[in-house]
Enzyme design. Sequence first.
Site, PDB file in Angstrom:
ATOM      1  CE  LYS A 108     -22.068  14.185 -18.856  1.00 29.50           C
ATOM      2  NZ  LYS A 108     -21.420  13.989 -20.010  1.00 29.50           N
ATOM      3  NE  ARG A 141     -20.469  20.408 -19.765  1.00 30.79           N
ATOM      4  CZ  ARG A 141     -21.486  20.041 -20.143  1.00 30.79           C
ATOM      5  NH1 ARG A 141     -22.402  19.677 -19.176  1.00 30.79           N
ATOM      6  NH2 ARG A 141     -21.868  20.019 -21.398  1.00 30.79           N
ATOM      7  NE  ARG A 187     -22.031  18.629 -26.938  1.00 34.76           N
ATOM      8  CZ  ARG A 187     -22.699  17.929 -27.403  1.00 34.76           C
ATOM      9  NH1 ARG A 187     -23.033  18.172 -28.560  1.00 34.76           N
ATOM     10  NH2 ARG A 187     -23.307  16.895 -27.039  1.00 34.76           N
TER      11      ARG A 187
END
Length: 233
Positions: A15, A90, A189
């Site tokens: 990203k 998110r 994560r």
Amino acid sequence: MSLYVILIGVQGAGKGLQARLIEEHYGIPQVSTGDLFRAMRTRSDALALKVQDIMVSGRLVDDDTTNAIVEDRLAQDDAGNGVILDGYPRNQVQAQFLESHLAAKGAKVDAALLLELDLYTAFKRAFGRVSAANGESYNYYYNSDGVDFRWVNYDDHLFPPRLEASLAAGDIPLKRRPDDASADAIIKRIDTFLGTTQPLISYFENKGIMRKVNADQSIEAVWAEIRSLLDAR
Ligand code: AMP
């Protein structure tokens, strides 16, 4: 015309790198919440210490703090014509905050790009990556030419040992992000991505702005796909 682009992808999907290419090509700045939080590392106030603690553990910072930091950043002059959001939103709460924030200034999210990558590759990309001061990135598992890698035991035998690296030519030290150094934090994560970020995909699909990109290709090939998607808007 403004351009607001969201980049979604598991850590290691590229990203940050693609955001920089979009930034150069379309002239809108990259806004990475991860970078904004990492920049707090030099501060020692209560908020900064809390954020550092959360980041090292691989958990997410709370929505209010995250939304406030994004709101601040979007108010800066260089963000007037749009931004590339990397690592934000998110979850759905953040997505809704962003949408109403943009709606209030007559703008909207133009595209949500999902950089698709299998999770095994994602783990290796994060766990093995090191970078130079100029942003050049290398990886222990598949891009290690010209780099000396060493596993160094911690005094208290923490597992896994620390990965150190330097460019062989000139013995220039390379850096590893502290939140990439713990396998456990990376797994957390990835789990967080699956649990909270993945549902965003159907959220943006329902709005008709989700576009998927195969992130398991060369940087140039991913960038070519992104550019044609954004140009075709
Ligand atoms: P990243 O560089 O995007 O992987 O972000 C690194 C860390 O910063 C994450 O593991 C979170 O602890 C925190 N973080 C970054 N973006 C967000 C966000 N949108 N919401 C909550 N926490 C975030």
